[in-house]
Design a protein around this motif. Structure first.
Motif, short mmCIF file in Angstrom:
data_model
loop_
_atom_site.label_atom_id
_atom_site.label_comp_id
_atom_site.label_asym_id
_atom_site.label_seq_id
_atom_site.Cartn_x
_atom_site.Cartn_y
_atom_site.Cartn_z
N LYS A 1 42.43 42.06 53.26
CA LYS A 1 43.00 42.73 52.09
C LYS A 1 42.69 41.94 50.83
CE LYS A 1 47.26 44.94 50.50
NZ LYS A 1 48.69 45.18 50.81
N TYR A 2 42.12 42.62 49.86
CA TYR A 2 41.62 41.97 48.64
C TYR A 2 42.32 42.59 47.43
CZ TYR A 2 38.22 40.69 44.99
OH TYR A 2 37.61 40.21 43.85
N ALA A 3 42.99 41.77 46.63
CA ALA A 3 43.77 42.24 45.48
C ALA A 3 43.00 42.03 44.18
CB ALA A 3 45.11 41.51 45.42
N TYR A 4 43.16 42.97 43.26
CA TYR A 4 42.52 42.87 41.94
C TYR A 4 43.21 43.84 40.98
CZ TYR A 4 40.13 47.14 43.49
OH TYR A 4 39.87 48.41 43.95
N ARG A 5 42.84 43.76 39.71
CA ARG A 5 43.40 44.67 38.72
C ARG A 5 42.41 45.78 38.36
NH1 ARG A 5 48.13 43.51 37.31
NH2 ARG A 5 48.90 41.37 37.30
N ASN A 6 42.96 46.95 38.10
CA ASN A 6 42.15 48.01 37.54
C ASN A 6 41.67 47.61 36.15
OD1 ASN A 6 41.24 50.92 37.18
ND2 ASN A 6 42.72 50.78 35.51
N LEU A 7 40.40 47.82 35.89
CA LEU A 7 39.89 47.69 34.53
C LEU A 7 39.78 49.10 33.96
CD1 LEU A 7 37.12 44.94 34.80
CD2 LEU A 7 39.45 44.72 33.94
N PRO A 8 40.49 49.39 32.88
CA PRO A 8 40.57 50.76 32.40
C PRO A 8 39.24 51.32 31.91
CG PRO A 8 41.58 49.25 30.83
CD PRO A 8 41.29 48.45 32.07
N GLU A 9 39.12 52.64 32.04
CA GLU A 9 37.92 53.33 31.57
C GLU A 9 37.88 53.39 30.05
OE1 GLU A 9 37.60 57.15 33.41
OE2 GLU A 9 37.87 56.34 35.44
N GLY B 1 44.79 36.03 39.45
CA GLY B 1 43.78 34.98 39.32
C GLY B 1 43.38 34.40 40.66
N GLY B 2 42.72 33.24 40.60
CA GLY B 2 42.30 32.54 41.81
C GLY B 2 40.81 32.56 42.05
N ILE B 3 40.04 33.20 41.17
CA ILE B 3 38.60 33.35 41.38
C ILE B 3 37.86 32.01 41.28
CG2 ILE B 3 36.48 34.30 40.38
CD1 ILE B 3 37.98 36.29 42.04
N SER C 1 36.05 39.53 34.66
CA SER C 1 36.96 39.37 35.79
C SER C 1 37.96 40.52 35.86
CB SER C 1 37.73 38.05 35.69
OG SER C 1 38.60 37.90 36.80
N ARG C 2 38.36 40.82 37.10
CA ARG C 2 39.44 41.78 37.35
C ARG C 2 40.70 41.05 37.83
NH1 ARG C 2 36.73 45.71 41.61
NH2 ARG C 2 36.33 43.66 42.54
N HIS C 3 40.75 39.74 37.58
CA HIS C 3 41.87 38.92 38.04
C HIS C 3 42.40 38.12 36.86
CE1 HIS C 3 39.46 39.83 41.61
NE2 HIS C 3 40.59 39.75 42.29
N PHE C 4 43.56 38.49 36.36
CA PHE C 4 44.13 37.81 35.19
C PHE C 4 45.59 38.20 35.06
CE2 PHE C 4 41.81 41.66 34.08
CZ PHE C 4 42.80 42.45 33.50
N GLU C 5 46.35 37.35 34.39
CA GLU C 5 47.75 37.66 34.13
C GLU C 5 47.84 38.62 32.96
OE1 GLU C 5 50.03 34.15 33.57
OE2 GLU C 5 49.64 33.39 35.61
N LEU C 6 48.79 39.56 33.06
CA LEU C 6 48.94 40.57 32.02
C LEU C 6 49.50 39.96 30.75
CD1 LEU C 6 50.41 43.58 34.06
CD2 LEU C 6 48.10 43.35 33.11
#
Length: 349
Positions: A31-39, A247-249, A339-344
């Motif tokens: 299972k791999y977690a990431y954030r949506n990057l908006p269109e 994060g964590g990349i 990146s798709r991994h960051f704090e909001l």
């Protein structure tokens, strides 16, 4: 000289033994977690929205506007009571009933002799039109998205459970007519609100997402690479688990270096043009491609995808990795990020 021939013979035997080993690859999902990057990413100061319910008095008596607003949430954007940069409007006219009917259903059964027995049940049907929809408009008045009502389409049909008699069905309709209408309105409005939230998050939001990433590792216990593959499997599992949407990349890229080194080394060990060697190279190319996708290095993933295609064993997987990498690069470009991994970070309003 005899010793030389003995070593050469031993190496040949070892090579033949390795080539003879079966190469069975097993699926492993992580299972791999990431954030949506908006269109349609918004500037930080514009990441606000407001929700409005434009409905008739009758519909508002059935569905509370404040409940719609309370349940409407976009990730990474600030909800304001009024004057958000984005205006989400849920629009609803009244439900129009075209006709009610008591429908007769025929059921047939045969006994062992072939005799047909018919029984009948009855249900309430209601033909109606009800087309709530939504619009998304920005502060400049530009419509960013909407669903269009189909006023001129065919009517929808409601059907009740079945009853043993027409009288029971008629009684059910008499007692539940308003409840049926109210339930349809609530259900359809909830669907429209969910669709608006989903599209809002897709176009503008940073919702946390997760995928089950597939890797292929050796399942052939007698193969000389089996133990090493199992060790790498566990390391990849831990690496993927260490990456969160927040994060964590960077840390994962460091951890990945010996994994990458090993998978690359396997390509150099199995160089023959036969199915078993191609299959071993396939596992390295494929796993490296997926690993580079997880580490957000799409160009490196494309290199592995190209190698996967040239290796000529399940080339469609190479094309899939290329497609994922291209989509990642496009999303990075649209959002001005890598990146798709960051704090909001929320707007200061």
């Amino acid at each position: 000289m005899k010793k030389f021939y003995f070593v050469l013979f031993a190496m040949l035997i070892f090579s033949l033994a390795v080539s003879a080993q079966s190469v069975d690859l097993d699926r492993s999902y992580f299972k791999y977690a990431y954030r949506n990057l908006p269109e349609k990413p918004l500037a930080l100061e514009n990441r606000t929205y407001s929700v409005y319910f434009d409905a008739t008095t009758k519909v508002k008596e059935i569905q509370d506007a404040e409940m719609i607003k309370a349940n409407f949430n976009l990730v990474g954007l600030q909800k304001l009571d009024e004057n958000g940069y984005l205006k989400f409007t849920i629009i609803s006219d009244d439900l129009i009933v075209e006709k009610y009917d008591i429908e007769t259903l025929t059921h047939e059964s045969k006994d062992k002799s072939g005799k047909v027995t018919r029984t009948y049940t009855f249900r309430v049907t209601m033909a109606y039109k009800y087309n709530p929809y939504y619009t998304i408009v920005d502060a400049e008045g530009t419509t960013q998205a909407s669903t269009k009502p189909s006023f001129f389409g065919s009517a929808d049909t409601y059907a009740s459970d079945e009853f043993k008699s027409s009288k029971e069905a008629s009684q059910y309709l008499k007692l539940n007519k308003e409840i049926i209408i109210e339930n349809i309105i609530r259900n359809k409005l909830n669907g429209v609100v969910s669709a608006a939230i989903n599209q809002g998050n897709q176009l503008f939001g940073y919702k946390e997402l997760s995928d089950n990433m597939l890797f292929w590792f050796l399942g052939s216990k007698k193969h000389p690479e089996f133990d090493a593959h199992q060790n790498i499997l566990n390391e990849v599992k831990s690496l993927i688990a260490s990456i969160s949407a927040d994060g964590g990349i960077e840390q994962a890229r460091e951890v990945a270096k010996p994994i990458i080194e090993y998978l690359e080394s396997v390509k150099g060990k199995y160089t023959e043009d036969n199915r078993k060697h191609r299959k071993m190279r396939y596992s390295s190319y494929y796993n490296l491609g997926m690993l580079y996708l997880a580490l957000e290095q799409p160009d490196l993933a494309i290199e592995q995808a190209n190698g996967l295609i040239e290796n000529d064993y399940d080339t469609s997987d190479g094309k899939k990795i290329q497609d994922h990498a291209d989509k990642m690069k496009k999303a990075f470009d649209v959002n001005g990020t890598s990146s798709r991994h960051f704090e909001l970070v929320m707007p200061n309003v």
